[in-house]
Design a protein around this motif. Structure first.
Motif, PDB file in Angstrom:
ATOM      1  N   ILE A   1      39.731   5.286 -25.040  1.00 32.22           N
ATOM      2  CA  ILE A   1      39.189   5.670 -23.761  1.00 32.22           C
ATOM      3  C   ILE A   1      40.076   6.194 -22.504  1.00 32.22           C
ATOM      4  CG2 ILE A   1      37.765   4.941 -21.713  1.00 32.22           C
ATOM      5  CD1 ILE A   1      36.588   2.965 -23.589  1.00 32.22           C
ATOM      6  N   GLU A   2      40.140   7.330 -21.898  1.00 36.42           N
ATOM      7  CA  GLU A   2      41.173   7.739 -21.193  1.00 36.42           C
ATOM      8  C   GLU A   2      40.645   7.308 -19.449  1.00 36.42           C
ATOM      9  OE1 GLU A   2      42.962  11.797 -19.263  1.00 36.42           O
ATOM     10  OE2 GLU A   2      43.310  11.459 -21.252  1.00 36.42           O
ATOM     11  N   LEU A   3      41.157   6.374 -18.837  1.00 34.34           N
ATOM     12  CA  LEU A   3      40.555   5.993 -17.749  1.00 34.34           C
ATOM     13  C   LEU A   3      41.851   5.437 -16.716  1.00 34.34           C
ATOM     14  CD1 LEU A   3      38.048   5.179 -16.600  1.00 34.34           C
ATOM     15  CD2 LEU A   3      38.460   2.697 -17.027  1.00 34.34           C
ATOM     16  N   ASP A   4      41.774   5.932 -15.478  1.00 36.22           N
ATOM     17  CA  ASP A   4      42.915   5.651 -14.693  1.00 36.22           C
ATOM     18  C   ASP A   4      42.244   4.713 -13.519  1.00 36.22           C
ATOM     19  OD1 ASP A   4      44.608   7.746 -15.738  1.00 36.22           O
ATOM     20  OD2 ASP A   4      44.315   9.029 -14.063  1.00 36.22           O
ATOM     21  N   PRO A   5      43.149   3.804 -13.272  1.00 33.95           N
ATOM     22  CA  PRO A   5      42.888   2.888 -12.250  1.00 33.95           C
ATOM     23  C   PRO A   5      42.495   3.571 -10.986  1.00 33.95           C
ATOM     24  CG  PRO A   5      44.955   2.218 -13.183  1.00 33.95           C
ATOM     25  CD  PRO A   5      44.553   3.436 -13.653  1.00 33.95           C
ATOM     26  N   GLY A   6      41.431   3.162 -10.132  1.00 32.92           N
ATOM     27  CA  GLY A   6      40.746   3.759  -9.039  1.00 32.92           C
ATOM     28  C   GLY A   6      39.963   2.933  -8.261  1.00 32.92           C
TER      29      GLY A   6
ATOM     30  N   GLU B   1      34.112  -6.030 -26.288  1.00 33.31           N
ATOM     31  CA  GLU B   1      33.944  -6.491 -27.475  1.00 33.31           C
ATOM     32  C   GLU B   1      32.529  -6.598 -28.118  1.00 33.31           C
ATOM     33  OE1 GLU B   1      36.702  -9.681 -28.058  1.00 33.31           O
ATOM     34  OE2 GLU B   1      38.205  -8.789 -26.900  1.00 33.31           O
ATOM     35  N   TRP B   2      31.478  -6.712 -27.255  1.00 32.71           N
ATOM     36  CA  TRP B   2      30.254  -7.173 -27.466  1.00 32.71           C
ATOM     37  C   TRP B   2      29.559  -5.862 -28.078  1.00 32.71           C
ATOM     38  CZ3 TRP B   2      25.588  -5.184 -26.334  1.00 32.71           C
ATOM     39  CH2 TRP B   2      24.469  -5.958 -26.805  1.00 32.71           C
ATOM     40  N   LEU B   3      30.012  -4.825 -27.239  1.00 36.62           N
ATOM     41  CA  LEU B   3      29.407  -3.490 -27.601  1.00 36.62           C
ATOM     42  C   LEU B   3      30.035  -3.075 -29.182  1.00 36.62           C
ATOM     43  CD1 LEU B   3      29.782  -1.403 -24.290  1.00 36.62           C
ATOM     44  CD2 LEU B   3      27.603  -2.188 -25.376  1.00 36.62           C
ATOM     45  N   ALA B   4      31.392  -3.196 -29.213  1.00 35.47           N
ATOM     46  CA  ALA B   4      31.919  -2.867 -30.658  1.00 35.47           C
ATOM     47  C   ALA B   4      31.200  -3.608 -31.698  1.00 35.47           C
ATOM     48  CB  ALA B   4      33.554  -3.015 -30.476  1.00 35.47           C
ATOM     49  N   ALA B   5      31.023  -4.915 -31.560  1.00 38.21           N
ATOM     50  CA  ALA B   5      30.213  -5.819 -32.381  1.00 38.21           C
ATOM     51  C   ALA B   5      28.841  -5.588 -32.934  1.00 38.21           C
ATOM     52  CB  ALA B   5      30.711  -7.247 -32.153  1.00 38.21           C
ATOM     53  N   HIS B   6      28.062  -4.982 -32.096  1.00 38.83           N
ATOM     54  CA  HIS B   6      26.831  -4.891 -31.869  1.00 38.83           C
ATOM     55  C   HIS B   6      26.214  -3.496 -31.988  1.00 38.83           C
ATOM     56  CE1 HIS B   6      27.422  -8.949 -30.540  1.00 38.83           C
ATOM     57  NE2 HIS B   6      26.133  -9.338 -31.209  1.00 38.83           N
TER      58      HIS B   6
ATOM     59  N   ALA C   1      32.423   3.690 -23.256  1.00 39.36           N
ATOM     60  CA  ALA C   1      32.743   3.284 -24.711  1.00 39.36           C
ATOM     61  C   ALA C   1      31.573   2.989 -25.510  1.00 39.36           C
ATOM     62  CB  ALA C   1      33.151   1.801 -24.136  1.00 39.36           C
ATOM     63  N   ALA C   2      30.228   2.800 -25.157  1.00 38.48           N
ATOM     64  CA  ALA C   2      29.245   2.844 -25.726  1.00 38.48           C
ATOM     65  C   ALA C   2      28.891   4.152 -26.577  1.00 38.48           C
ATOM     66  CB  ALA C   2      27.941   2.548 -24.934  1.00 38.48           C
ATOM     67  N   ARG C   3      29.203   5.268 -25.770  1.00 35.68           N
ATOM     68  CA  ARG C   3      29.040   6.551 -26.327  1.00 35.68           C
ATOM     69  C   ARG C   3      29.928   6.722 -27.307  1.00 35.68           C
ATOM     70  NH1 ARG C   3      25.519  10.570 -24.523  1.00 35.68           N
ATOM     71  NH2 ARG C   3      25.982  11.027 -26.872  1.00 35.68           N
TER      72      ARG C   3
ATOM     73  N   ARG D   1      35.028  13.511 -22.683  1.00 36.49           N
ATOM     74  CA  ARG D   1      34.054  14.364 -23.173  1.00 36.49           C
ATOM     75  C   ARG D   1      32.848  13.688 -23.754  1.00 36.49           C
ATOM     76  NH1 ARG D   1      38.832  17.748 -26.422  1.00 36.49           N
ATOM     77  NH2 ARG D   1      40.047  18.421 -24.578  1.00 36.49           N
ATOM     78  N   VAL D   2      32.180  12.746 -23.029  1.00 39.97           N
ATOM     79  CA  VAL D   2      30.726  12.386 -23.437  1.00 39.97           C
ATOM     80  C   VAL D   2      29.848  12.721 -22.427  1.00 39.97           C
ATOM     81  CG1 VAL D   2      31.885  10.606 -24.949  1.00 39.97           C
ATOM     82  CG2 VAL D   2      31.449  10.036 -22.464  1.00 39.97           C
ATOM     83  N   GLU D   3      28.652  12.364 -22.709  1.00 41.70           N
ATOM     84  CA  GLU D   3      27.577  12.703 -21.921  1.00 41.70           C
ATOM     85  C   GLU D   3      26.761  11.484 -21.119  1.00 41.70           C
ATOM     86  OE1 GLU D   3      23.269  15.225 -21.430  1.00 41.70           O
ATOM     87  OE2 GLU D   3      24.574  15.678 -23.029  1.00 41.70           O
ATOM     88  N   ILE D   4      26.896  11.111 -19.938  1.00 43.11           N
ATOM     89  CA  ILE D   4      26.162   9.997 -19.533  1.00 43.11           C
ATOM     90  C   ILE D   4      25.440  10.336 -18.254  1.00 43.11           C
ATOM     91  CG2 ILE D   4      26.630   7.880 -18.469  1.00 43.11           C
ATOM     92  CD1 ILE D   4      29.169   7.641 -20.077  1.00 43.11           C
TER      93      ILE D   4
END
Length: 304
Positions: free
Chosen positions: A143-148, A164-169, A189-191, A219-222
């Motif tokens: 994930i590319e994310l800058d502090p803001g 970690e919960w999302l990655a596991a479930h 992260a979910a996408r 490059r994900v749609e939310i």
């Protein structure tokens, strides 16, 4: 630039810091005057709370001055606040060397590894050698994310727990609702982990804009919106990383947003608050502690 450095007692630190800022100082920091000595003291509170005491017995205030600022005028603003203004022996000026402040600030934020699969990479590390490419090994998510301004840069334990919960479930294709999306990190992260249609909701318009911007970068749609813009319906996965009090108030609404057979994951809850949050959700959707870290927990449950 110059810094005005002055000594003060515990009872003066807060009042003097506020007065210096009101008088024109660009910034003020409070340091332990006994730092790096045998008399150094640690100040800390419980996770998510401020310490009971916000200054040391002996403090050093460091005020950054704008060009042309008169230190005598700033010192005069302190007279009568918790005692007389500092005497000549209690303060001095020092030069601040020129620096690339943007680069120095960026250097404080490096890539963050969450669990075994997720990397959070600031844009200025985008091309660093040695970083894994997304999907290059064991389904790595990058994930590319800058502090803001928006909360959620990947450094807080509650964000780690939710990621970690999302990655596991997540199995792939689930509809997801990220309530209190902040920067959009959980929705993104979910996408990237394979979720289907995903929405992000926040009460802060700037957070909604940040989510849209960060989703485009990755490059994900939310679909991101304010609460009033959230359409009716349920999601197979609902995540909310907020704080315990709003989570308790939102219990009926968030529970109702979970589809039959779907899952709910909550964080932003201290370990000592877990029972009361579970109690608030018990009439709607039973919860239990999934994992804990650094005094925080992630609660999860599944709708029958």
């Amino acid at each position: 630039m110059r810094e005005l450095v002055l000594n003060c007692a515990q009872s003066q630190a807060e009042a003097w810091s506020d007065a210096l800022l009101e008088a024109g100082a660009l910034s003020v920091s409070v340091e332990d005057a006994d730092g790096d000595t045998e008399h150094e003291q640690a100040l800390f509170g419980e996770p998510g709370t401020e310490p009971d005491v916000l200054a040391w017995q002996r403090n050093r205030l460091v005020a950054l001055l704008a060009d042309g600022d008169d230190p005598a005028q700033l010192l005069a603003s302190l007279d009568g606040l918790a005692g007389p203004a500092p005497g000549q022996a209690d303060w001095f000026l020092r030069e601040v060397p020129d620096a690339d402040w943007v680069r120095l600030t960026q250097s404080q934020f490096g890539p963050i590894v969450v669990g075994e699969r997720i990397w959070i990479v600031p844009s200025w590390h985008r091309d660093d050698a040695g970083l894994p490419l997304a999907g290059a090994r064991d389904g790595i998510v990058r994930i590319e994310l800058d502090p803001g301004l928006a909360f959620g840069t990947g450094s807080h334990p509650t964000t780690h727990l939710c990621l970690e919960w999302l990655a596991a479930h997540l199995q792939g294709g689930e509809t997801v609702l990220d309530y209190g999306c902040g920067s959009g990190i959980l929705a993104i992260a979910a996408r990237l982990l394979g979720a289907g249609p995903t929405r992000g909701v926040d009460i802060d318009e700037q957070a909604v804009l940040a989510t849209v911007r960060n989703a485009a970068t990755n490059r994900v749609e939310i679909e991101a919106c304010l609460p009033d813009g959230l359409p009716e319906g349920t999601s197979q996965v609902v995540v909310a990383n907020i704080l315990s009090n709003p989570l308790k108030l939102l219990a009926p609404m968030l529970s109702a947003r979970v589809a039959p057979g779907g899952r709910l994951a909550l964080s932003g809850v201290l370990e000592r608050q877990a029972d009361e949050v579970c109690e608030a959700y018990a009439p709607h959707l039973p919860l239990q502690v999934w994992a804990a870290r650094d005094g925080w927990v992630c609660l999860t449950g599944q709708r029958a």
